[in-house]
Scaffold this motif. Structure first.
Motif, mmCIF file in Angstrom:
data_model
loop_
_atom_site.group_PDB
_atom_site.id
_atom_site.type_symbol
_atom_site.label_atom_id
_atom_site.label_comp_id
_atom_site.label_asym_id
_atom_site.label_seq_id
_atom_site.Cartn_x
_atom_site.Cartn_y
_atom_site.Cartn_z
ATOM 1 N N ALA A 83 30.388 46.973 37.553
ATOM 2 C CA ALA A 83 30.934 46.562 38.886
ATOM 3 C C ALA A 83 30.417 47.430 39.954
ATOM 4 O O ALA A 83 30.642 48.502 39.901
ATOM 5 N N SER A 85 30.499 48.025 43.975
ATOM 6 C CA SER A 85 31.446 47.976 45.117
ATOM 7 C C SER A 85 30.665 48.709 46.357
ATOM 8 O O SER A 85 30.181 49.817 46.263
ATOM 9 N N ILE A 96 36.382 48.869 51.852
ATOM 10 C CA ILE A 96 35.589 48.094 50.764
ATOM 11 C C ILE A 96 34.939 46.801 51.477
ATOM 12 O O ILE A 96 35.854 45.890 51.828
ATOM 13 N N HIS A 98 32.648 45.056 49.765
ATOM 14 C CA HIS A 98 32.048 44.084 48.794
ATOM 15 C C HIS A 98 32.455 44.363 47.685
ATOM 16 O O HIS A 98 32.367 45.896 47.273
ATOM 17 N N THR A 99 33.347 43.541 46.805
ATOM 18 C CA THR A 99 33.403 43.848 45.214
ATOM 19 C C THR A 99 33.262 42.598 44.631
ATOM 20 O O THR A 99 33.293 41.640 45.141
ATOM 21 N N PRO A 103 34.603 41.100 38.266
ATOM 22 C CA PRO A 103 34.030 42.381 37.512
ATOM 23 C C PRO A 103 34.480 42.395 36.204
ATOM 24 O O PRO A 103 35.561 42.152 35.560
ATOM 25 N N LYS A 106 37.914 46.548 36.388
ATOM 26 C CA LYS A 106 38.685 46.300 37.707
ATOM 27 C C LYS A 106 39.003 47.733 37.710
ATOM 28 O O LYS A 106 40.299 48.078 37.266
ATOM 29 N N PRO A 109 41.517 50.163 43.950
ATOM 30 C CA PRO A 109 40.838 50.233 45.260
ATOM 31 C C PRO A 109 40.999 51.550 46.002
ATOM 32 O O PRO A 109 40.007 52.148 46.513
ATOM 33 N N ILE A 112 38.255 53.862 44.106
ATOM 34 C CA ILE A 112 36.868 53.402 44.571
ATOM 35 C C ILE A 112 36.583 53.966 46.114
ATOM 36 O O ILE A 112 35.561 54.761 46.475
#
Length: 418
Positions: A83, A85, A96, A98-99, A103, A106, A109, A112
């Motif tokens: 995945a 991002s 963020i 784009h994700t 995916p 997961k 957030p 990330i």
């Protein structure tokens, strides 16, 4: 603690030391292999994630207004697994952009964003471990990309993938190494036990020879020592027989010296540090001399001989004949009666000792020449010594039933032909 017990304790200690040394080596190698495998599969996973982020960064673009454009990346790469991002970072605040819609992993957030912020602040690729929404461990790799101005990092691409597959394979390898290590430690312990047993075997043999020597010395010297004391007491209280007693004492002391020399010779022969001093001798004359020197008391000894020459050690052979004659005098008669022993030497090198005693029970015949086996109160060493001397001269010693009703001991030595 006896010497044998100390040797056996030494064997256990050697086994334990060998096992401990092998175990430390095996455990260290296993731990090193597990560490190397863990680092290897993590590095492979990181390389795969870094390849994806690098390819994605090449496809990132900006429009005329300096806004991030991810359309080429979406068209050119499969972003669901791992995945990917896209996280722009402005003034230290990640967002963020784009994700993936579906995916394979997961990631949370906040994890990330935290990884992207760290990559931008350090301006280098970072790798962190995190937990997915389902609680499974995941790997996050964040690689910064250059912003629209072309000088400073504008954000980071964060790739996420599941670590469970690599961890499962690593766990299987670790379990296999642990099981193999346990098996090898057990084999090492068994091998150490066998090797330590071989190492102490010569010491045990030497100890057994020493014990046999002491037992033989006690057996052979007990009677002469008692006779010496008796003769000394006679010389002290009987002036009339003092000269004769002293003369017999001298002869007996000389015989004791010969016995000690014979015992030492046998001990050296059994230890392998000396060879039997074979020389031609008349077996018939030796038997007659032994019969003459033996105190028979009221017992009767008859000697019949034929001339025969054998190659033997005189002292050892004299002991064998004396032991056979002494055994016949001691046990070859019924209680309360005098012994009648007959010694016969034939021209083929055979000596037979016949008595008129109770004979040898069949159950005892097979073990009669073993050490400490006797049908009386004696130590049971005389016949074992005679048997050893016979075999040391390539001869034989066996026992059968005598025509006189008692036991017949037959000692055979190869006659000398030249």
């Amino acid at each position: 603690m006896t010497a044998e017990a100390r040797l056996r304790r030494l064997r256990r200690r050697l086994t334990a030391l060998f096992t401990l040394t092998s175990s430390i080596g095996l455990i260290a190698l296993s731990a090193f292999a597990i560490h190397i495998d863990d680092a290897s599969w993590r590095r492979q996973l990181d390389d795969a994630l870094n390849y994806q982020t690098t390819q994605a960064i090449l496809l990132l673009g900006f429009d005329d207004n300096g806004r991030l454009d991810v359309r080429d990346m979406l068209d050119g790469l499969e972003t669901e697994c791992p995945a990917l991002s896209v996280v722009p970072v402005t003034a230290g605040k990640p967002t963020i952009a784009h994700t993936p819609r579906k995916p394979c992993v997961k990631a949370r957030p906040e994890d990330i964003e935290e990884a992207a912020t760290a990559a931008v602040s350090e301006d280098s690729t970072i790798v962190v471990d995190a937990r997915g929404d389902n609680g499974r461990r995941i790997r996050l790799l964040a690689e910064p990309y250059t912003g629209a101005d072309g000088t400073k990092p504008g954000g980071a691409l964060v790739a996420a993938d599941d670590m469970s597959r690599g961890q499962a394979a690593h766990g299987r390898l670790a379990l296999l190494l642990v099981a193999g290590c346990a098996v090898l430690v057990a084999l090492s312990a068994a091998a150490g036990h066998l090797l330590s047993g071989r190492a102490i075997r010569p010491a045990l043999a030497a100890l057994q020879q020493q014990e046999e020597f002491l037992a033989d010395a006690a057996h052979d010297l007990r009677t002469p020592a008692a006779s010496l004391r008796s003769l000394a007491e006679t010389a002290l209280r009987d002036d009339a027989h003092r000269a004769a007693a002293l003369e017999r004492t001298v002869r007996l002391a000389s015989r004791m010296g010969d016995l000690i020399d014979g015992l030492l010779t046998r001990a050296r022969l059994m230890a392998g540090v000396a060879a039997i001093a074979r020389q031609p001798l008349r077996l018939d004359q030796l038997v007659e001399a032994v019969a003459d020197d033996t105190e028979t008391g009221e017992h009767r000894v008859t000697v019949r001989t034929e001339p025969v020459v054998v190659a033997a050690d005189p002292d050892l052979l004299r002991r064998a004949v004396a032991n056979l004659l002494g055994n016949a005098l001691a046990h070859g008669h019924a209680p309360g009666r005098h012994a009648e022993v007959e010694l016969t030497v034939t021209a083929d090198g055979t000596l037979t000792v016949d008595d008129a005693g109770p004979g040898i029970p069949p159950a005892l015949a097979d073990s009669l020449f073993q050490r400490f086996r006797s049908g009386s109160d004696s130590t049971g060493l005389g016949l074992s010594i005679a048997s050893w001397i016979a075999h040391a001269h390539d001869g034989t010693l066996n026992v059968t039933t005598s025509p006189r009703g008692g036991a017949r001991f037959t000692l055979h030595l190869p006659p000398r032909t030249t």
